[in-house]
Design an enzyme around this catalytic site. Structure first.
Site, short mmCIF file in Angstrom:
data_model
loop_
_atom_site.label_atom_id
_atom_site.label_comp_id
_atom_site.label_asym_id
_atom_site.label_seq_id
_atom_site.Cartn_x
_atom_site.Cartn_y
_atom_site.Cartn_z
N ASP A 56 0.30 -7.76 1.74
CA ASP A 56 0.62 -6.32 1.72
C ASP A 56 2.13 -6.10 1.64
O ASP A 56 2.68 -5.28 2.38
CB ASP A 56 0.03 -5.62 2.94
CG ASP A 56 -0.07 -4.10 2.72
OD1 ASP A 56 0.25 -3.65 1.60
OD2 ASP A 56 -0.43 -3.39 3.67
N SER A 76 4.84 2.57 8.07
CA SER A 76 4.40 1.47 7.23
C SER A 76 5.51 0.96 6.32
O SER A 76 6.13 1.71 5.57
CB SER A 76 3.23 1.95 6.36
OG SER A 76 2.45 0.88 5.95
N HIS A 134 0.81 -1.21 0.00
CA HIS A 134 0.00 0.00 0.00
C HIS A 134 0.84 1.27 0.00
O HIS A 134 0.34 2.35 -0.28
CB HIS A 134 -0.98 0.00 1.18
CG HIS A 134 -0.37 0.22 2.52
ND1 HIS A 134 -0.12 -0.80 3.40
CD2 HIS A 134 0.05 1.34 3.14
CE1 HIS A 134 0.41 -0.32 4.50
NE2 HIS A 134 0.53 0.98 4.37
N VAL A 151 -14.66 -21.97 -3.38
CA VAL A 151 -15.64 -22.07 -2.29
C VAL A 151 -15.41 -20.92 -1.32
O VAL A 151 -14.31 -20.41 -1.20
CB VAL A 151 -15.54 -23.40 -1.51
CG1 VAL A 151 -15.87 -24.58 -2.38
CG2 VAL A 151 -14.17 -23.56 -0.86
#
Length: 531
Positions: free
Chosen positions: A184, A262, A152, A320
């Site tokens: 991420d 981050s 990100h 599924v």
């Protein structure tokens, strides 16, 4: 004359040879006949799995900071401004998981963009495309310029600049090599490289970490470069929502991490990277640290590095959606213990549907391995190579059945689009005949009209009972919702509200009603325990 002929022959031979070489080069470039490049490799850092022993000293953390900080970089990105307000995602003003568990890097260029837009209006200059800038952290894993950070941080970036330790004035251009939304994580490479080898981090073993272990975070919170904070591991294996229906196990820590951290490293007391700082929980009063942060375990990223280097992550899917086995009344499925994964949805075009798996089946084995829970099944499936045929054992009506399923490649973007398309408003019409109260389940049911059937896109000829109200304090709260259409109860089809009510009354208190409902564009299995 003979001499001239020889010269002419030699000239044309040379000309033909040069022309043949040129044509060969063009063909090779067009048809990829040149030898495959071996450049797409990376020296994956070795993992130190030796036990962590020894006491802490007064200079333990000082030494770690001194040793590792030079390997930590500041990342600034530029991207096209999106139509929505970015602070709604990176802020925390709402109540969605993305607001609570939001990614965290700052927007130092936001005011600049606003000033530019204002200047354009005042000066009458041609309006430039609005841009936004952001900042994050990364760490060097290879002396030749490979850096790990969060996806990100660099996602959708049109420009990436890296600032090295000790040089806050020189930006080095970088490019994205590979990225992965589920973990991420992103691998970037310096295009402009400094003189000399870059200092690189060492990898520890994140599987060794346990609650109470000391950790250190290094990053660039709020633009304060190479900030060091210390804390402990608060928990391991925290299920963190990444996308709809998919979680990632995270390391939880109370080491202070804030916007700008981050992509930075989380380190053990040997100064080895054991996680990549990724997200925090905030509250309505503050956007910063409140002592609950999350890091992606480095072992998870380590296993992906070869694929990140190639630029493509390949994962498997069987088509599924699964939910956890209910904590109570799991015996109603025929289970002796609370293990397995309950199949909630089976898209008709997926591998599982083609193999014969149905909503309501409980998957107890995958490729010969027992399934402890739904999260474990998802991990097994995504780790399976697409094209592999695997046996899947299920319990259906208390009987074991085995199906051979051919694993497909996971297209995460398509999966999310399909999930989002099913989230249409399913509010029922206000005027409906024959209202039925489902006592013991906290439901109000009504008959399904043909008009509503078309609106909800039920298959032609399908009937059932529509849920018009759910008691927020009843047993169905959180399981069923307004607009769900009950198609069957414990394997018996229902065509209207009274039939659904009659079948629900047959369920004994404390036991499960195993419901098949129509929701969105899919048939979904929903177990509800009767009070």
């Amino acid at each position: 004359m003979t001499m001239s002929t020889r010269k002419t022959t030699l000239f044309y031979a040379l000309l033909i040879a040069v022309a043949s070489l040129a044509v060969g080069m063009v063909l090779a470039s067009r048809l990829d006949l040149t030898p495959a490049s071996s450049a797409q490799t990376i020296n994956v850092p070795a993992t130190n799995s030796a036990p962590i022993t020894g006491p802490l000293s007064a200079d333990t953390f000082r030494n770690i900071a001194k040793s590792v900080t030079p390997s930590v970089v500041n990342i600034r990105t530029e991207m096209k401004a999106k139509s929505n307000d970015l602070t709604e995602f990176f802020g925390g003003r709402g109540t969605t998981p993305d607001d609570l568990f939001h990614r965290f890097f700052g927007n130092p260029g936001q005011q600049e963009d606003q000033d530019q837009r204002g200047g354009n209006r005042r000066g009458g200059r041609p309006q430039r495309e609005p841009k936004t800038s952001a900042a994050g952290t990364g760490f060097v894993i290879s002396k030749d310029g490979f850096i790990l950070t969060n996806n990100h941080v660099v996602e959708d970036a049109t420009k990436i600049e890296v600032y090295l330790y000790g040089d806050d004035e020189t930006p080095y251009t970088a490019k994205v090599i590979g990225k992965d939304q589920l973990t991420d994580s992103a691998l970037i490479e310096l295009v402009d490289k400094p003189k000399g080898a870059l200092p690189e981090v060492k990898f520890g073993d994140s599987a060794q970490m346990a609650p109470g272990d000391w950790v250190m975070a290094i990053g660039n919170p709020f633009g304060y470069r190479h900030t060091v904070t210390v804390g402990v591991v608060s928990a391991v294996g925290r299920a963190f929502p990444v996308t709809n229906g998919r979680n990632n196990d995270m390391i939880q820590t109370d080491a202070a991490i804030n916007p700008g951290n981050s992509g930075g490293p989380l380190l053990n007391v040997r100064g080895e990277v054991i996680g990549m700082n990724t997200a925090i929980i905030t509250n309505s009063q503050t956007e910063g640290n409140i002592g609950i942060g999350f890091a992606v375990p480095i072992n998870t990223i380590h296993d992906l590095l070869p694929q990140l280097r190639t630029g493509k992550i390949t994962r498997g899917r069987i088509g599924v959606s699964v939910i956890a086995v209910p904590r109570e009344a799991y015996q109603d499925f025929g289970l002796k213990e609370r293990k397995g994964a309950v199949v909630a949805q089976v898209p008709s075009s997926g591998p599982a549907a083609k193999a014969g798996i149905e909503p309501g089946d409980v998957i107890v084995e995958y490729n010969g391995r027992p399934i402890a829970n739904n999260d474990e099944l998802v991990k097994m499936v995504v780790a399976t190579r697409p094209g592999t045929s695997v046996p899947v054992k299920v319990l259906r009506n208390r009987q074991e059945k085995t199906f051979n399923v051919t694993v497909e490649e996971l297209d995460l973007e398509a999966e999310q689009q399909a999930t989002g398309s099913g989230r249409r408003n399913q509010e029922p019409d206000t005027q409906q005949p024959e209202e039925q109260g489902a006592n013991g389940f906290g439901l109000t049911l009504e008959n399904l009209t043909s008009q509503l059937s078309r609106r909800l896109r039920l298959p032609s000829g399908q009937s059932g009972a529509i849920v018009t109200d759910v008691d927020p304090d009843g047993p169905s709260a959180g399981a069923l919702r307004q607009g769900d259409v009950i198609l069957s109860v414990n394997g018996r089809s229902v065509s209207n509200a009274s039939e659904a009510q009659r079948e629900l009354q047959k369920v004994q208190s404390g036991h499960l009603a195993q419901l098949r409902v129509w929701r969105g564009d899919n048939e979904t299995f929903v177990p509800v325990r009767k009070e």
